[in-house]
Motif scaffolding. Structure first.
Motif, mmCIF file in Angstrom:
data_model
loop_
_atom_site.group_PDB
_atom_site.id
_atom_site.type_symbol
_atom_site.label_atom_id
_atom_site.label_comp_id
_atom_site.label_asym_id
_atom_site.label_seq_id
_atom_site.Cartn_x
_atom_site.Cartn_y
_atom_site.Cartn_z
ATOM 1 N N UNK A 12 0.836 -1.191 0.000
ATOM 2 C CA UNK A 12 0.000 0.000 0.000
ATOM 3 C C UNK A 12 0.880 1.253 0.000
ATOM 4 N N UNK A 64 0.409 5.277 1.215
ATOM 5 C CA UNK A 64 -0.404 6.274 1.890
ATOM 6 C C UNK A 64 0.324 7.601 1.871
ATOM 7 N N UNK A 110 0.310 11.121 4.448
ATOM 8 C CA UNK A 110 -0.161 11.598 5.738
ATOM 9 C C UNK A 110 0.036 13.096 5.824
ATOM 10 N N UNK A 156 -4.270 16.893 10.006
ATOM 11 C CA UNK A 156 -5.721 17.025 9.936
ATOM 12 C C UNK A 156 -6.419 15.992 9.076
ATOM 13 N N UNK A 157 -5.641 15.213 8.314
ATOM 14 C CA UNK A 157 -6.254 14.219 7.421
ATOM 15 C C UNK A 157 -5.895 12.792 7.811
ATOM 16 N N UNK A 158 -4.963 12.624 8.676
ATOM 17 C CA UNK A 158 -4.545 11.269 8.993
ATOM 18 C C UNK A 158 -3.893 10.622 7.789
ATOM 19 N N UNK A 159 -3.981 9.318 7.714
ATOM 20 C CA UNK A 159 -3.420 8.565 6.608
ATOM 21 C C UNK A 159 -4.485 8.355 5.538
ATOM 22 N N UNK A 218 -5.197 6.518 1.735
ATOM 23 C CA UNK A 218 -4.674 5.521 0.812
ATOM 24 C C UNK A 218 -4.608 6.081 -0.600
ATOM 25 N N UNK A 247 -6.797 3.969 -4.550
ATOM 26 C CA UNK A 247 -7.319 4.250 -3.235
ATOM 27 C C UNK A 247 -8.113 5.537 -3.238
ATOM 28 N N UNK A 248 -8.208 6.113 -2.061
ATOM 29 C CA UNK A 248 -9.045 7.291 -1.849
ATOM 30 C C UNK A 248 -8.548 8.534 -2.581
ATOM 31 N N UNK A 277 3.922 6.971 3.299
ATOM 32 C CA UNK A 277 4.198 5.701 3.962
ATOM 33 C C UNK A 277 3.808 4.545 3.050
ATOM 34 N N UNK A 306 -1.423 -4.406 9.018
ATOM 35 C CA UNK A 306 -0.459 -3.814 8.099
ATOM 36 C C UNK A 306 0.787 -3.398 8.875
ATOM 37 N N UNK A 323 4.094 -0.918 8.603
ATOM 38 C CA UNK A 323 4.442 0.299 7.882
ATOM 39 C C UNK A 323 5.944 0.476 7.741
ATOM 40 N N UNK A 324 6.340 1.055 6.622
ATOM 41 C CA UNK A 324 7.713 1.472 6.431
ATOM 42 C C UNK A 324 7.990 2.763 7.175
ATOM 43 N N UNK A 325 9.246 3.239 7.125
ATOM 44 C CA UNK A 325 9.653 4.394 7.924
ATOM 45 C C UNK A 325 9.166 5.733 7.386
ATOM 46 N N UNK A 364 -3.646 1.803 15.864
ATOM 47 C CA UNK A 364 -2.209 1.981 15.739
ATOM 48 C C UNK A 364 -1.753 3.090 16.671
ATOM 49 N N UNK A 376 -8.894 7.246 10.492
ATOM 50 C CA UNK A 376 -9.322 8.478 11.114
ATOM 51 C C UNK A 376 -8.157 9.449 11.185
ATOM 52 N N UNK A 377 -8.448 10.670 11.601
ATOM 53 C CA UNK A 377 -7.409 11.707 11.660
ATOM 54 C C UNK A 377 -6.485 11.535 12.862
#
Lengths: 114, 110
Positions: free
Chosen positions: A33, A35, A37, A40-43, A45, A58-59, A90, A103, A105-107, B36, B101-102
């Motif tokens: 995947x 992503x 980041x 205010x939006x988070x992660x 895809x 994705x989104x 990410x 999942x 995640x990479x660094x 997470x 989510x945020x």
């Protein structure tokens, strides 16, 4: 830690230039995947892959393309970078969807588009 | 549109306090809900929930999913400064898409 690396880790580029980010895994996981980041939006895809040469959107896929020619590598390309693509990117992997798997995640790659 | 909403957005507590973080969602059908913890780098996995009403526990952290009321909570008891982080909730959809989510930024003061 899952064997996931991302390169480069930091990149500064100019608007209009192409950029390719690489995700490499040593876990032989089928699913990968990308992503982004942002505050205010988070992660969110961008694209994901469920096998070699099998990818899906994705989104927030507009302005991005991906390729997966080998199980271990998943490339994210910005054909013509824009300032709105400044973000932390990410990569993540997961083993299966037949059974639920988390999942890993990479660094992350910090990309700045000037 | 599938939506995941976390609350509060940020929280400041003192060591030893107990905190409850909330994750509500509008996804009608999904495979699992994941929590997470993200400090300065990549998110690290805490819990995966698939069934309603079954608590998952790891040390001072626990989580539960309520599929009827469409939410999950993450509890942290006896908080420590090392718990300071952003906590992310995510849903894995039936298409294997992931919706995050945020996040809730938790700050634990000594």
């Amino acid at each position: 830690d899952a064997g996931i690396t991302q390169s480069p880790r930091h990149k500064v580029t100019e608007t209009g230039t192409p950029v390719t980010l690489r995700c490499h895994q040593t876990e032989n996981h089928r699913y990968m995947y990308w992503y982004r980041q942002d505050p205010g939006h988070g992660l969110r895809l961008i694209h994901y892959s469920y096998g070699v040469k099998d990818t899906d959107k994705g989104e927030v896929s507009d302005g991005y393309s991906v390729s997966r020619s080998k199980t271990e590598d998943f490339l994210l390309t910005l054909e013509s970078a824009t300032s709105s693509q400044t973000s932390v990117y990410f990569c993540a992997i997961s083993l299966s969807i037949v059974t639920d798997n988390e999942q890993f995640f990479g660094p992350g790659t910090r990309l700045t588009v000037l | 549109e599938d939506k995941v909403v976390q609350s509060p957005l940020s929280l400041v507590v003192h060591e030893g306090d107990t905190v409850t973080l909330n994750c509500s969602y509008e996804v009608t059908n999904f495979r699992s809900l994941l929590w997470y913890k993200q400090e300065k780098k990549a998110p690290t996995f805490l819990f995966m929930l698939t069934s309603s009403g079954i608590e998952k526990k790891s040390g001072r952290l626990s989580s539960i999913l309520d599929k009827k009321e469409l939410f999950s909570i993450l509890n942290i008891t006896a908080t420590q400064t090392g718990d300071s982080a952003v906590y992310l909730c995510a849903l894995r959809t039936v298409n294997n898409d992931m919706r995050f989510g945020a996040g809730t930024r938790l700050t634990v003061k000594p």
